[in-house]
Design a protein around this motif. Structure first.
Motif, PDB file in Angstrom:
ATOM      1  N   LYS A   1     -11.645  60.529  11.360  1.00 32.89           N
ATOM      2  CA  LYS A   1     -12.389  61.654  10.769  1.00 32.89           C
ATOM      3  C   LYS A   1     -12.847  62.635  11.850  1.00 32.89           C
ATOM      4  O   LYS A   1     -12.727  63.852  11.686  1.00 32.89           O
ATOM      5  CB  LYS A   1     -13.608  61.127   9.992  1.00 32.89           C
ATOM      6  N   SER A   2     -13.394  62.137  12.947  1.00 33.13           N
ATOM      7  CA  SER A   2     -13.929  63.079  13.930  1.00 33.13           C
ATOM      8  C   SER A   2     -12.785  63.777  14.675  1.00 33.13           C
ATOM      9  O   SER A   2     -12.875  64.974  14.971  1.00 33.13           O
ATOM     10  CB  SER A   2     -14.894  62.387  14.899  1.00 33.13           C
ATOM     11  N   PHE A   3     -11.698  63.069  14.952  1.00 34.73           N
ATOM     12  CA  PHE A   3     -10.527  63.703  15.566  1.00 34.73           C
ATOM     13  C   PHE A   3     -10.023  64.832  14.674  1.00 34.73           C
ATOM     14  O   PHE A   3      -9.659  65.911  15.147  1.00 34.73           O
ATOM     15  CB  PHE A   3      -9.426  62.650  15.770  1.00 34.73           C
ATOM     16  N   SER A   4     -10.011  64.602  13.372  1.00 36.21           N
ATOM     17  CA  SER A   4      -9.490  65.603  12.444  1.00 36.21           C
ATOM     18  C   SER A   4     -10.459  66.775  12.255  1.00 36.21           C
ATOM     19  O   SER A   4     -10.051  67.829  11.758  1.00 36.21           O
ATOM     20  CB  SER A   4      -9.177  64.952  11.087  1.00 36.21           C
TER      21      SER A   4
ATOM     22  N   ASP B   1     -19.166  65.693  35.839  1.00 35.20           N
ATOM     23  CA  ASP B   1     -19.120  64.333  35.294  1.00 35.20           C
ATOM     24  C   ASP B   1     -19.384  64.321  33.790  1.00 35.20           C
ATOM     25  O   ASP B   1     -18.750  63.577  33.049  1.00 35.20           O
ATOM     26  CB  ASP B   1     -20.166  63.438  35.978  1.00 35.20           C
ATOM     27  N   GLU B   2     -20.328  65.164  33.351  1.00 33.38           N
ATOM     28  CA  GLU B   2     -20.679  65.101  31.923  1.00 33.38           C
ATOM     29  C   GLU B   2     -19.535  65.601  31.035  1.00 33.38           C
ATOM     30  O   GLU B   2     -19.359  65.132  29.909  1.00 33.38           O
ATOM     31  CB  GLU B   2     -21.997  65.848  31.620  1.00 33.38           C
ATOM     32  N   THR B   3     -18.727  66.546  31.562  1.00 30.81           N
ATOM     33  CA  THR B   3     -17.556  67.008  30.804  1.00 30.81           C
ATOM     34  C   THR B   3     -16.537  65.882  30.684  1.00 30.81           C
ATOM     35  O   THR B   3     -15.969  65.632  29.606  1.00 30.81           O
ATOM     36  CB  THR B   3     -16.912  68.222  31.511  1.00 30.81           C
ATOM     37  N   ILE B   4     -16.310  65.197  31.804  1.00 29.84           N
ATOM     38  CA  ILE B   4     -15.367  64.077  31.792  1.00 29.84           C
ATOM     39  C   ILE B   4     -15.856  62.999  30.834  1.00 29.84           C
ATOM     40  O   ILE B   4     -15.094  62.468  30.014  1.00 29.84           O
ATOM     41  CB  ILE B   4     -15.205  63.513  33.225  1.00 29.84           C
ATOM     42  N   GLU B   5     -17.143  62.710  30.910  1.00 35.08           N
ATOM     43  CA  GLU B   5     -17.719  61.664  30.059  1.00 35.08           C
ATOM     44  C   GLU B   5     -17.574  62.021  28.575  1.00 35.08           C
ATOM     45  O   GLU B   5     -17.234  61.183  27.738  1.00 35.08           O
ATOM     46  CB  GLU B   5     -19.189  61.472  30.461  1.00 35.08           C
ATOM     47  N   LYS B   6     -17.797  63.278  28.265  1.00 36.86           N
ATOM     48  CA  LYS B   6     -17.755  63.725  26.870  1.00 36.86           C
ATOM     49  C   LYS B   6     -16.349  63.530  26.281  1.00 36.86           C
ATOM     50  O   LYS B   6     -16.190  62.955  25.196  1.00 36.86           O
ATOM     51  CB  LYS B   6     -18.135  65.225  26.863  1.00 36.86           C
ATOM     52  N   ILE B   7     -15.330  63.983  26.997  1.00 37.37           N
ATOM     53  CA  ILE B   7     -13.964  63.889  26.466  1.00 37.37           C
ATOM     54  C   ILE B   7     -13.466  62.448  26.534  1.00 37.37           C
ATOM     55  O   ILE B   7     -12.793  61.964  25.616  1.00 37.37           O
ATOM     56  CB  ILE B   7     -13.033  64.871  27.211  1.00 37.37           C
TER      57      ILE B   7
ATOM     58  N   GLU C   1     -13.513  56.652  21.338  1.00 41.93           N
ATOM     59  CA  GLU C   1     -13.869  56.472  19.915  1.00 41.93           C
ATOM     60  C   GLU C   1     -12.592  56.463  19.071  1.00 41.93           C
ATOM     61  O   GLU C   1     -12.409  55.591  18.203  1.00 41.93           O
ATOM     62  CB  GLU C   1     -14.785  57.634  19.513  1.00 41.93           C
ATOM     63  N   VAL C   2     -11.683  57.388  19.354  1.00 41.52           N
ATOM     64  CA  VAL C   2     -10.417  57.431  18.610  1.00 41.52           C
ATOM     65  C   VAL C   2      -9.608  56.164  18.912  1.00 41.52           C
ATOM     66  O   VAL C   2      -9.001  55.560  18.013  1.00 41.52           O
ATOM     67  CB  VAL C   2      -9.623  58.703  18.984  1.00 41.52           C
TER      68      VAL C   2
ATOM     69  N   ASP D   1      -7.940  53.292  16.489  1.00 39.19           N
ATOM     70  CA  ASP D   1      -6.520  52.919  16.526  1.00 39.19           C
ATOM     71  C   ASP D   1      -6.347  51.417  16.722  1.00 39.19           C
ATOM     72  O   ASP D   1      -5.423  50.813  16.160  1.00 39.19           O
ATOM     73  CB  ASP D   1      -5.805  53.676  17.651  1.00 39.19           C
ATOM     74  N   ARG D   2      -7.199  50.829  17.537  1.00 32.54           N
ATOM     75  CA  ARG D   2      -7.058  49.395  17.804  1.00 32.54           C
ATOM     76  C   ARG D   2      -7.163  48.591  16.505  1.00 32.54           C
ATOM     77  O   ARG D   2      -6.363  47.683  16.255  1.00 32.54           O
ATOM     78  CB  ARG D   2      -8.133  48.958  18.788  1.00 32.54           C
ATOM     79  N   GLU D   3      -8.121  48.930  15.670  1.00 35.21           N
ATOM     80  CA  GLU D   3      -8.254  48.215  14.387  1.00 35.21           C
ATOM     81  C   GLU D   3      -7.004  48.391  13.530  1.00 35.21           C
ATOM     82  O   GLU D   3      -6.538  47.454  12.869  1.00 35.21           O
ATOM     83  CB  GLU D   3      -9.484  48.714  13.631  1.00 35.21           C
ATOM     84  N   LEU D   4      -6.457  49.615  13.544  1.00 35.44           N
ATOM     85  CA  LEU D   4      -5.267  49.877  12.720  1.00 35.44           C
ATOM     86  C   LEU D   4      -4.088  49.029  13.173  1.00 35.44           C
ATOM     87  O   LEU D   4      -3.421  48.367  12.364  1.00 35.44           O
ATOM     88  CB  LEU D   4      -4.886  51.365  12.807  1.00 35.44           C
TER      89      LEU D   4
END
Ligand code: FES
Ligand code: FE2
Length: 380
Positions: free
Chosen positions: A215-218, A307-313, A319-320, A324-327
């Motif tokens: 959902k968040s990726f989309s 660092d905070e930009t790297i951390e954010k992405i 999270e994505v 995927d791991r569950e799928l």
């Protein structure tokens, strides 16, 4: 005169071309994985690690190509080399982790190899009448780089890395991704996924599941089939998705990377770009056994990226990845159950999976390349 036409059963390859998936049992059978190691991973270019870990003479790092332990090292003359990281004495891994050394010394009985792979010393070998050090160097493997990324190939007769990448460096550069100049900023998400490596790759190769499962990726990327584009080349495939507009984005995607890019490179490594600062995340899927896949993410970023930009992405990608791991673990349980013989692709949205499965099929079926009408059974 009359005759009865006998229909030839469709071959597996022709069924793949019609949209069937590989047989379900190929995703959990140890014999299939043994063939994949022999015919795919022992012969292919695979991501090894960041070049900066082997930049100064004597610096080295270890990795795997399929099941083969590899050590990548910068020799005294400045040449980048790679060897099978298996001691010629009795098989201990010679180097561990990464670091900087004058020589590579095996920790078991102290056989010592020069940075060019030659065996320099073996304790007590002078007491042996027939011991010939010249025959006992580390076995070399092919090594090459693309910007800050190092690649190895266990097959010394393999075509060069450029034959696999072909137009990909130009195409990524045209879309703003220039690997040269990016700087390694660390490995994350080292994990073992309870799914066959092909299931993990195939999940990467389609975004049909994105509106349902991400959902968040989309919210960040327009995953509508009219906006999200898919393309294939001989050994690679690519997905491009434009960012969404609006106030509801999971993070602020301002930066040099205007569009997302997800590239798959045969057989098991990927380049991932999300909108925002200039970067690429290399995600690798390595078979551990027929039911498990090791994975990690190496991040390369424009110098000076905060660092905070790297951390954010990076955390958005994580999270994505957790979704995927569950799928893929669920798919593995489903295919392993034997409940279905094959899946059925929607080629409009899943043609990159078909492209991958044909590469797998052709690699395993050594005689298939010149023939497409081979009536062999699906069991290999
Ligand atoms: S196995 Fe390496 S020195 Fe014995
Ligand atoms: Fe996904």
């Amino acid at each position: 005169m009359s005759f009865v036409a006998v229909a030839t059963p469709p071959t597996l390859r022709s069924r793949l071309l019609d949209g069937a998936t590989l047989p379900a049992w190929w995703y959990s059978d140890p014999e299939v994985l043994r063939l994949e190691h022999e015919r795919i991973f022992n012969r292919s270019w695979q991501y090894a690690g960041p070049a900066e870990q082997a930049s100064a003479p004597g610096s080295f790092f270890t990795c795997r190509a399929g099941a083969t332990p590899i050590v990548v090292v910068r020799d005294r003359s400045g040449e980048l080399r790679a060897f099978v990281n298996v001691c010629r004495h009795r098989g201990h891994e010679v180097a561990q982790g990464c670091g900087q050394r004058e020589t590579l010394q095996c920790p078991y009985h102290a056989w010592t190899y020069d940075l060019d792979g030659s065996l320099r010393a073996a304790p007590r070998s002078e007491r042996e009448a027939t011991f010939d050090r010249a025959d006992l160097g580390l076995r070399p493997v092919l090594v090459d780089t693309w910007g800050p990324l190092v690649f190895v190939n266990p097959d010394g007769d393999a075509p060069p890395l450029g034959d696999v990448l072909r137009d990909l460096p130009r195409e990524t550069a045209e879309r703003g991704l220039e690997l040269v100049g990016l700087v390694y900023r660390g490995r994350s998400r080292e994990q073992i996924i309870d799914a066959n490596w092909k299931i993990v790759v195939e999940n990467f190769l389609e975004c049909y599941h994105c509106p349902v499962a991400h959902k968040s990726f989309s919210r960040l990327i327009d995953v509508d089939p009219d906006a999200y584009t898919l393309s294939t080349a001989r050994w690679t495939s690519s997905q491009y998705g434009p960012p969404q507009a609006g106030d509801d984005l999971p993070y602020d995607p301002a930066g040099d990377m205007r569009t997302s890019q997800f590239h798959f490179i045969w057989p098991n490594w990927t380049l991932n770009v999300l909108p925002g600062a200039a970067h690429v995340r290399v995600i690798v899927f390595q078979p551990l056994d027929a039911d498990r896949t090791a994975s990690f993410v190496d991040g390369f970023w424009a110098p000076e990226t905060p660092d905070e930009t790297i951390e954010k992405i990076t955390s958005f990608g994580a999270e994505v990845g957790a979704e995927d791991r569950e799928l893929v673990e669920s798919v593995h349980r489903g295919l392993r159950s034997g409940a279905i013989d094959h899946g059925r692709l929607l080629l409009g949205s899943e043609k990159l999976i078909q492209h991958f499965q044909l590469l797998v099929y052709d690699a395993l079926d050594e005689d298939s390349s010149p023939r497409t009408d081979d009536p062999r059974p699906t069991r290999i």
